[in-house]
Design a protein around this motif. Structure first.
Motif, PDB file in Angstrom:
ATOM      1  N   TYR A  59       0.923  -1.029  -0.067  1.00 41.60           N
ATOM      2  CA  TYR A  59      -0.316   0.152   0.302  1.00 41.60           C
ATOM      3  C   TYR A  59       0.628   0.874  -0.229  1.00 41.60           C
ATOM      4  N   ILE A  60       2.505   1.183   0.537  1.00 43.76           N
ATOM      5  CA  ILE A  60       3.015   2.588   0.860  1.00 43.76           C
ATOM      6  C   ILE A  60       3.870   2.901  -0.408  1.00 43.76           C
ATOM      7  N   TRP A  61       4.389   1.290  -1.023  1.00 42.79           N
ATOM      8  CA  TRP A  61       5.573   0.827  -1.513  1.00 42.79           C
ATOM      9  C   TRP A  61       5.456  -0.144  -2.546  1.00 42.79           C
ATOM     10  N   GLN A  62       6.206   0.212  -3.400  1.00 43.29           N
ATOM     11  CA  GLN A  62       5.994  -0.497  -4.672  1.00 43.29           C
ATOM     12  C   GLN A  62       8.124  -0.391  -5.271  1.00 43.29           C
ATOM     13  N   ALA A  63       8.036  -2.250  -5.568  1.00 42.52           N
ATOM     14  CA  ALA A  63       9.216  -1.912  -6.144  1.00 42.52           C
ATOM     15  C   ALA A  63       9.289  -2.047  -7.714  1.00 42.52           C
ATOM     16  N   ILE A  64      10.090  -0.583  -7.881  1.00 49.50           N
ATOM     17  CA  ILE A  64      10.447  -0.397  -9.815  1.00 49.50           C
ATOM     18  C   ILE A  64      11.407  -1.719 -10.004  1.00 49.50           C
ATOM     19  N   GLN A  65      11.404  -2.069 -11.050  1.00 46.49           N
ATOM     20  CA  GLN A  65      12.267  -3.362 -11.746  1.00 46.49           C
ATOM     21  C   GLN A  65      12.441  -2.905 -13.235  1.00 46.49           C
ATOM     22  N   GLY A  66      13.628  -3.418 -13.264  1.00 49.09           N
ATOM     23  CA  GLY A  66      14.266  -3.630 -14.652  1.00 49.09           C
ATOM     24  C   GLY A  66      15.770  -3.021 -15.143  1.00 49.09           C
ATOM     25  N   GLY A  67      16.353  -3.380 -15.657  1.00 54.11           N
ATOM     26  CA  GLY A  67      18.032  -3.148 -15.392  1.00 54.11           C
ATOM     27  C   GLY A  67      18.221  -2.354 -16.981  1.00 54.11           C
ATOM     28  N   GLY A  68      17.746  -1.055 -17.567  1.00 52.19           N
ATOM     29  CA  GLY A  68      17.985  -0.172 -18.846  1.00 52.19           C
ATOM     30  C   GLY A  68      18.939   0.650 -18.242  1.00 52.19           C
ATOM     31  N   GLY A  69      19.265   0.498 -17.028  1.00 50.97           N
ATOM     32  CA  GLY A  69      20.710   1.533 -16.608  1.00 50.97           C
ATOM     33  C   GLY A  69      19.762   3.101 -16.395  1.00 50.97           C
ATOM     34  N   TRP A  70      19.135   2.902 -16.403  1.00 46.37           N
ATOM     35  CA  TRP A  70      18.053   4.445 -15.736  1.00 46.37           C
ATOM     36  C   TRP A  70      18.818   6.058 -16.053  1.00 46.37           C
ATOM     37  N   GLY A  71      19.644   6.240 -17.502  1.00 50.08           N
ATOM     38  CA  GLY A  71      19.912   6.825 -17.589  1.00 50.08           C
ATOM     39  C   GLY A  71      21.171   7.695 -17.128  1.00 50.08           C
ATOM     40  N   ASN A  72      22.231   6.864 -16.178  1.00 54.11           N
ATOM     41  CA  ASN A  72      22.677   7.022 -15.475  1.00 54.11           C
ATOM     42  C   ASN A  72      24.478   5.624 -16.321  1.00 54.11           C
ATOM     43  N   ASN A  73      24.112   4.460 -16.594  1.00 51.49           N
ATOM     44  CA  ASN A  73      24.664   4.329 -16.617  1.00 51.49           C
ATOM     45  C   ASN A  73      24.984   2.844 -15.561  1.00 51.49           C
ATOM     46  N   GLU A  74      24.097   2.366 -15.033  1.00 50.60           N
ATOM     47  CA  GLU A  74      24.036   1.287 -13.951  1.00 50.60           C
ATOM     48  C   GLU A  74      23.776   0.317 -14.227  1.00 50.60           C
ATOM     49  N   LEU A  75      24.275  -0.254 -13.652  1.00 56.52           N
ATOM     50  CA  LEU A  75      24.893  -1.742 -13.715  1.00 56.52           C
ATOM     51  C   LEU A  75      23.782  -2.706 -13.416  1.00 56.52           C
ATOM     52  N   GLU A  76      22.599  -2.578 -11.859  1.00 58.06           N
ATOM     53  CA  GLU A  76      22.132  -3.316 -11.834  1.00 58.06           C
ATOM     54  C   GLU A  76      20.568  -4.053 -12.758  1.00 58.06           C
ATOM     55  N   THR A  77      19.853  -4.945 -12.323  1.00 64.48           N
ATOM     56  CA  THR A  77      18.807  -5.212 -12.567  1.00 64.48           C
ATOM     57  C   THR A  77      17.638  -4.998 -11.441  1.00 64.48           C
ATOM     58  N   TYR A  78      16.724  -3.533 -11.301  1.00 66.13           N
ATOM     59  CA  TYR A  78      16.188  -3.544 -10.389  1.00 66.13           C
ATOM     60  C   TYR A  78      15.390  -4.666 -10.014  1.00 66.13           C
ATOM     61  N   THR A  79      14.232  -5.741  -8.641  1.00 65.78           N
ATOM     62  CA  THR A  79      13.826  -6.649  -8.721  1.00 65.78           C
ATOM     63  C   THR A  79      13.126  -6.700  -7.248  1.00 65.78           C
ATOM     64  N   ASN A  80      12.023  -7.025  -7.266  1.00 61.94           N
ATOM     65  CA  ASN A  80      11.400  -7.616  -6.479  1.00 61.94           C
ATOM     66  C   ASN A  80      10.897  -8.414  -5.413  1.00 61.94           C
ATOM     67  N   ARG A  81      12.093  -9.274  -5.294  1.00 59.40           N
ATOM     68  CA  ARG A  81      12.793 -10.686  -4.633  1.00 59.40           C
ATOM     69  C   ARG A  81      12.940  -9.756  -3.323  1.00 59.40           C
ATOM     70  N   ALA A  82      12.733 -11.233  -2.749  1.00 63.33           N
ATOM     71  CA  ALA A  82      12.683 -10.648  -1.140  1.00 63.33           C
ATOM     72  C   ALA A  82      14.231 -11.213  -1.392  1.00 63.33           C
ATOM     73  N   SER A  83      15.487 -11.237  -2.223  1.00 63.61           N
ATOM     74  CA  SER A  83      16.851 -11.838  -1.693  1.00 63.61           C
ATOM     75  C   SER A  83      17.298 -10.494  -1.906  1.00 63.61           C
ATOM     76  N   ASN A  84      16.693  -9.285  -2.832  1.00 66.25           N
ATOM     77  CA  ASN A  84      16.845  -7.976  -2.655  1.00 66.25           C
ATOM     78  C   ASN A  84      16.233  -7.252  -2.128  1.00 66.25           C
ATOM     79  N   VAL A  85      14.390  -7.469  -1.573  1.00 61.62           N
ATOM     80  CA  VAL A  85      14.413  -6.448  -1.051  1.00 61.62           C
ATOM     81  C   VAL A  85      13.443  -6.987  -0.215  1.00 61.62           C
ATOM     82  N   SER A  86      13.222  -6.923   1.363  1.00 59.61           N
ATOM     83  CA  SER A  86      12.253  -7.556   2.641  1.00 59.61           C
ATOM     84  C   SER A  86      12.752  -7.035   3.307  1.00 59.61           C
ATOM     85  N   LEU A  87      11.444  -7.146   4.832  1.00 59.60           N
ATOM     86  CA  LEU A  87      11.754  -6.774   6.260  1.00 59.60           C
ATOM     87  C   LEU A  87      12.535  -7.720   6.508  1.00 59.60           C
TER      88      LEU A  87
END
Length: 323
Positions: free
Chosen positions: A83-111
């Motif tokens: 309700y408060i948050w959503q996880a942005i996903q993708g690996g397109g570099g985000w205009g900064n040539n970043e190297l990560e892919t963002y996911t919503n997996r528990a191994s990347n984001v969890s309480l």
């Protein structure tokens, strides 16, 4: 205080779709979890040491009224409130040539079950839902709660390592249809690599240079940032934004001190974000010294009334459709 100016912006943004639903909120309680998406993964990772929480951290909340908060309470391994948050996903570099892919997996984001949300960057080969294969994964949370003015603060434990880029920041809720940089951006905190410095920055359109401006203060607290909890905040009014670390201000930008041509995009609601990027134009790439697993912990995100203006912030609900 020193003022940094970064051209072009360190964070060009992906166009997003949104639907705005105004509401009045006094407290936000974590609700249902987000489901993880399927992906192909090959992992090689070594965990970094678990930080030791420090119970007493200076804040800047005396005389302020708490309006909105997320304390990240919940069962270990579950997602933060959808309700408060959503996880942005993708690996397109985000205009900064970043190297990560963002996911919503528990191994990347969890309480973590201790009252924190853990955002973890991992060195691993991963093909995301957008079909892009990257050698790092991480997470980026976007709030559905919009805020205009007030004192915004998070208590955070940030990792350090070459190529790591933790941040707590905002984008104008009108990112679509206006797009970036016309939405405006407030970097409440950014840290880079192994530097002991926290950066606070405003970004927006420069009508004179036809570019993106970046202005704001920076400071290097005693003892640095890594291996310790700190509070990071801004006091945001209609005329100025002041940055804080551990309850102490380290710089302000006002409408009157903006560079010539810089458009003030900060009299409208913004959406909060938390992320741990890997690589990019500003920090550079990881190297052999970078941990294979690095975790940023956030104890809480809170919004208070501003003692500078006495104004209670305007709170709304603007959920962007991420597809």
């Amino acid at each position: 205080m020193s003022i940094s100016s970064k051209y072009p912006s360190t964070r060009a943004r992906k166009t997003l779709l949104l639907a705005a639903i105004p509401i009045s909120l006094l407290a936000l309680v974590p609700l249902a979890s987000n489901a993880a998406s399927a992906a192909t993964v090959t992992t090689t990772a070594t965990a970094t040491p678990t930080p030791t929480p420090v119970p007493s951290i200076s804040s800047n909340v005396a005389g302020r009224k708490l309006v909105v908060s997320d304390e990240f309470s919940g069962t270990a391994g579950t997602a933060p409130s959808s309700y408060i948050w959503q996880a942005i996903q993708g690996g397109g570099g985000w205009g900064n040539n970043e190297l990560e892919t963002y996911t919503n997996r528990a191994s990347n984001v969890s309480l973590d079950g201790k009252g924190d949300v853990a955002i973890t960057a991992r060195k691993e080969t991963y093909t995301g839902k957008d079909g892009i294969t990257r050698n790092y994964t991480s997470a980026r949370l976007l709030s559905n709660v919009s805020v205009k003015y007030g004192y915004i603060e998070a208590r955070m434990f940030v990792p350090q390592g070459q190529g790591l880029w933790p941040a707590f920041w905002t984008l104008g809720s009108d990112i679509y249809p206006k797009g970036y940089p016309y939405s405006g951006e407030i970097d409440i905190m950014e840290a880079l690599n192994k530097m002991p410095t926290v950066f606070g920055t405003l970004h927006g359109p420069d009508s004179v240079h036809q570019s993106v401006y970046g202005v704001g203060p920076k400071t290097s607290p005693a003892g640095g940032l890594a291996g310790a909890w700190h509070t990071y905040g801004i006091d945001w009014t209609s005329t100025a934004i002041t940055w804080f670390i551990d309850g102490k201000s380290y710089g302000s930008i006002t409408k009157a001190t903006m560079p010539a041509g810089a458009v003030w995009e900060f009299d409208k609601p913004h959406l909060m974000q938390l992320n741990l990027a890997v690589g990019g134009n500003w920090p550079g790439s990881p190297d052999a010294t970078t941990p294979a697993v690095s975790t940023m912990l956030v104890d809480y995100v809170r919004v208070y009334s501003s003692t500078t203006s006495g104004v209670t912030p305007a709170i709304g609900y603007t959920k962007i459709n991420l597809g």
